[in-house]
Design an enzyme around this catalytic site. Sequence first.
Site, PDB file in Angstrom:
ATOM      1  CE  LYS A 166       0.842 -12.533  -6.585  1.00 56.72           C
ATOM      2  NZ  LYS A 166       0.067 -12.337  -5.330  1.00 56.72           N
ATOM      3  CG  ASP A 212     -11.806  -5.027   9.185  1.00 56.76           C
ATOM      4  OD1 ASP A 212     -10.827  -5.211   8.431  1.00 56.76           O
ATOM      5  OD2 ASP A 212     -12.445  -3.959   9.174  1.00 56.76           O
ATOM      6  CG  LEU A 213     -13.443  -4.752   5.197  1.00 51.32           C
ATOM      7  CD1 LEU A 213     -13.028  -4.041   3.924  1.00 51.32           C
ATOM      8  CD2 LEU A 213     -14.608  -4.039   5.858  1.00 51.32           C
ATOM      9  CG  ASP A 216      -0.637  -5.439  -6.739  1.00 47.65           C
ATOM     10  OD1 ASP A 216      -1.424  -6.358  -7.002  1.00 47.65           O
ATOM     11  OD2 ASP A 216      -0.495  -4.972  -5.592  1.00 47.65           O
ATOM     12  NE  ARG A 272      -1.951  -7.351   2.413  1.00 45.91           N
ATOM     13  CZ  ARG A 272      -1.472  -8.113   1.430  1.00 45.91           C
ATOM     14  NH1 ARG A 272      -0.265  -8.622   1.524  1.00 45.91           N
ATOM     15  NH2 ARG A 272      -2.215  -8.400   0.374  1.00 45.91           N
ATOM     16  N   PRO A 273      -5.710  -5.959   7.684  1.00 47.05           N
ATOM     17  CG  PRO A 273      -7.339  -4.372   8.197  1.00 47.05           C
ATOM     18  CD  PRO A 273      -5.990  -4.534   7.550  1.00 47.05           C
ATOM     19  NE  ARG A 321      -5.001 -10.108   2.794  1.00 46.57           N
ATOM     20  CZ  ARG A 321      -5.407  -9.495   3.904  1.00 46.57           C
ATOM     21  NH1 ARG A 321      -4.712  -9.571   5.020  1.00 46.57           N
ATOM     22  NH2 ARG A 321      -6.535  -8.796   3.899  1.00 46.57           N
ATOM     23  CB  CYS A 373       3.477  -8.391   0.337  1.00 44.16           C
ATOM     24  SG  CYS A 373       4.237  -9.202  -1.056  1.00 44.16           S
TER      25      CYS A 373
HETATM   26  C1  EPZ Z   1      -5.291  -8.223  -3.183  1.00 45.26           C
HETATM   27  O1  EPZ Z   1      -4.872  -8.182  -1.835  1.00 45.26           O
HETATM   28  C2  EPZ Z   1      -4.080  -8.663  -3.983  1.00 45.26           C
HETATM   29  N1  EPZ Z   1      -3.644  -9.991  -3.542  1.00 45.26           N
HETATM   30  C3  EPZ Z   1      -2.944  -7.655  -3.759  1.00 45.26           C
HETATM   31  O2  EPZ Z   1      -1.854  -8.056  -4.593  1.00 45.26           O
HETATM   32  C4  EPZ Z   1      -3.419  -6.273  -4.202  1.00 45.26           C
HETATM   33  O3  EPZ Z   1      -2.401  -5.327  -3.897  1.00 45.26           O
HETATM   34  C5  EPZ Z   1      -4.700  -5.892  -3.453  1.00 45.26           C
HETATM   35  O4  EPZ Z   1      -5.700  -6.925  -3.637  1.00 45.26           O
HETATM   36  C6  EPZ Z   1      -5.281  -4.570  -3.935  1.00 45.26           C
HETATM   37  O5  EPZ Z   1      -5.527  -4.631  -5.302  1.00 45.26           O
HETATM   38  C7  EPZ Z   1      -4.305 -11.079  -4.023  1.00 45.26           C
HETATM   39  O6  EPZ Z   1      -5.260 -10.976  -4.776  1.00 45.26           O
HETATM   40  C8  EPZ Z   1      -3.784 -12.423  -3.565  1.00 45.26           C
HETATM   41  P1  EPZ Z   1      -7.547  -5.653  -0.373  1.00 45.26           P
HETATM   42  P2  EPZ Z   1      -5.959  -7.996  -0.654  1.00 45.26           P
HETATM   43  O7  EPZ Z   1      -8.341  -6.460   0.569  1.00 45.26           O
HETATM   44  O8  EPZ Z   1      -7.200  -8.725  -1.002  1.00 45.26           O
HETATM   45  C9  EPZ Z   1      -7.958  -2.969   3.459  1.00 45.26           C
HETATM   46  C10 EPZ Z   1       0.371  -8.635  -5.095  1.00 45.26           C
HETATM   47  O9  EPZ Z   1       1.420  -7.973  -5.082  1.00 45.26           O
HETATM   48  N2  EPZ Z   1      -8.694  -4.083   4.066  1.00 45.26           N
HETATM   49  O10 EPZ Z   1      -8.181  -5.178  -1.637  1.00 45.26           O
HETATM   50  O11 EPZ Z   1      -5.304  -8.306   0.628  1.00 45.26           O
HETATM   51  C11 EPZ Z   1      -6.471  -3.292   3.317  1.00 45.26           C
HETATM   52  O12 EPZ Z   1      -5.780  -3.041   4.523  1.00 45.26           O
HETATM   53  C12 EPZ Z   1      -0.622  -8.481  -3.960  1.00 45.26           C
HETATM   54  O13 EPZ Z   1       0.045  -9.453  -5.991  1.00 45.26           O
HETATM   55  C13 EPZ Z   1      -9.302  -3.901   5.301  1.00 45.26           C
HETATM   56  O14 EPZ Z   1      -9.233  -2.835   5.897  1.00 45.26           O
HETATM   57  O15 EPZ Z   1      -6.210  -6.431  -0.750  1.00 45.26           O
HETATM   58  C14 EPZ Z   1      -6.042  -2.369   2.207  1.00 45.26           C
HETATM   59  O16 EPZ Z   1      -5.770  -1.112   2.765  1.00 45.26           O
HETATM   60  C15 EPZ Z   1      -0.146  -7.501  -2.897  1.00 45.26           C
HETATM   61  N3  EPZ Z   1      -9.981  -4.950   5.859  1.00 45.26           N
HETATM   62  C16 EPZ Z   1      -7.296  -2.268   1.319  1.00 45.26           C
HETATM   63  O17 EPZ Z   1      -8.385  -2.771   2.114  1.00 45.26           O
HETATM   64  C17 EPZ Z   1     -10.093  -6.162   5.215  1.00 45.26           C
HETATM   65  O18 EPZ Z   1     -10.752  -7.078   5.759  1.00 45.26           O
HETATM   66  C18 EPZ Z   1      -7.203  -3.085   0.045  1.00 45.26           C
HETATM   67  O19 EPZ Z   1      -6.932  -4.408   0.436  1.00 45.26           O
HETATM   68  C19 EPZ Z   1      -9.463  -6.324   3.963  1.00 45.26           C
HETATM   69  C20 EPZ Z   1      -8.767  -5.275   3.399  1.00 45.26           C
END
Ligand code: EPZ
Length: 418
Positions: free
Chosen positions: A22, A124-125, A305, A121-122, A92, A116
Site C-alpha cells: 500500500k 511542516d517537513l 506499523d 502528523r504535521p 494521509r 489514521c
Molecule cells: C508513512 O506515514 C506511512 N504511510 C505510515 O503508514 C507509517 O507509519 C509512517 O510512514 C512511518 O513509517 C504512508 O506511507 C502512506 P512520517 P507518514 O512522515 O509519511 C513526523 C500505515 O499504517 N513528521 O514518516 O505520515 C510525524 O509526526 C501508515 O500504513 C513531522 O513531524 O509518516 C511522525 O512522528 C500509518 N513533520 C514521524 O515524523 C512532517 O512534516 C514519522 O512520520 C512529517 C512527519
Amino acid sequence: MDKYIVNGGNGLYGTVNIQTAKNSVLPILAASVLTDEKIVIRNVPAISDVHNMIKILGCLGCRCTYIDRDVEIDASCSDCCEIPSVLARELRSSVFLLGSVISRFRKAKIAYPGGCDIGLRPVDLHLNGLKRLGVRITESNGYISCECEQLTGNEIMLDCPSVGATENIMLAAVKAEGTTVIKNAAREPEIEDLQKFLNYIGAKVSGAGTGTVVIHGVNKLGGGEFLPICDRIEAGTFLIGAAMCGGEIQLNGVNAELLSSLLHKLRENGCKIRVKDDKIMLRSDRRPYSVKSIETQPYPGFPTDLQAQMTALCCVCRGNSIVTENLFETRYKYVPELKKMGADITVIDRNAFVHGVEKLKGAEVIAHDLRGGAALVIAALAAEGRSEIFDISHIDRGYSDFEYKLRALGGDIVRVAV
Ligand code: EPZ
C-alpha cells in the site's frame, strides 16, 4: 459500517499470497501526475486508500481504470490543481500529490490530509522542503495553497527521516531545474521502490535506502508498466497472527529482507521460521515466550506499523514485555479494546507494559485505526470464544481480502453488514 464476527481458538494453517505494498502504490499513483505518458501499475491491492487515491486523480482530470488489479493512469488530460477536501481528509497520502501537482501546474491547493488518527502528523517537513525548492506556500482555513514560477533544486535537511516528506520532495524535484539533495531522508523500502519507478520512467534519482537521496532534474518523463514491492506490513501481520494463534503458514511473494527486524523478534518468541526465495514459512506450536522489549524505529528498525500487532502477541506470551512507540504520539488507541479481551497492559507515555496471560477472551471491540484494527482481528482469532469487531472500514484501508485470506488459513471470521 461492516463488522467482523470471529470465533477464536483455531490454529492457522496454509499459504497466503502477499499483496503489493500500500505504502509503495500510493506515492507511485501520485507520481503518475508527473508524466503525459500512460502508466500501468500491476497487481494493485483492492483497498480503500487506493480507491480514494484513484478518485483524487480523477478529480485532477486524469483518466484512470482499475481492471483485474491493474491500474492504468493517463494524466495527459489532467487540468486541475486542487485536491478535493472530502478526499484529502480520507487519506494521509493525498499530501504526496502536492509535489507532483506543483511540478505539473506550478500551483496546487489541498486541505490538510487525513489518515489514521495515530498522532499529530504535521506536514511542516513537507512544506519546508517544498519552500527550499522555490514554492510559495500559504495556509488558511484548513487549506494549503502553493505557487511557484520554477522549481529549483536545492539541499534539504529533514529534521526527522519522514517517509512522506522524503517522497513528496522527490516528486517535486524530479523535473526541477538543477540538483536536489535530501539529507536525513527516510530509508524505507517503499522509498527505494518509488526511486525505481521514477528512474524507470526517465527520472535521475539515486541514494534511496541510504540517508541521502540525490535527484537530478530532467525535462520530460515517459510511461510504462511497473510492479511494486510486496507489502511487508501485511506479511508481518499474518506472521504475527500465526505466532499468536499457533499453526504453520507459508507466505508467498514476499521479501524476507524487508522484515528482518520482525523475524528476529518472532524467533525470540520461539517461532520456527524458514526463508526460501520469495517465501517465508513460520511454525508456532507452543505458547510464545515474551520478548523483553520492542522499540519502534525508522527503517530498518522495528516498524511502527507492526507495533499494535506485536503488542497483541505480547498479551499471550509467557512473561512480560515493554513496547515503546517512538514515532507517533497516540498509537495505543487499540489498548482499551484489547483490555476488554482480558489483556493485562498498562500504557504510560510512549510505553506499553504488557504482562502475558494464558488466553484472551472474545469480546465486542472497536477498530480505531488501520493497524490497531488488524491487531484486534488477530487477537480475536487467538482468543477463546466469540468476538465482534466494529468499524472495520479502517482495516479495509490497507488489507485486501483480509477475511478471505484468514478463512483460507482456517480462521473462523465473517464480515457482516451492520
Ligand atoms: C508513512 O506515514 C506511512 N504511510 C505510515 O503508514 C507509517 O507509519 C509512517 O510512514 C512511518 O513509517 C504512508 O506511507 C502512506 P512520517 P507518514 O512522515 O509519511 C513526523 C500505515 O499504517 N513528521 O514518516 O505520515 C510525524 O509526526 C501508515 O500504513 C513531522 O513531524 O509518516 C511522525 O512522528 C500509518 N513533520 C514521524 O515524523 C512532517 O512534516 C514519522 O512520520 C512529517 C512527519
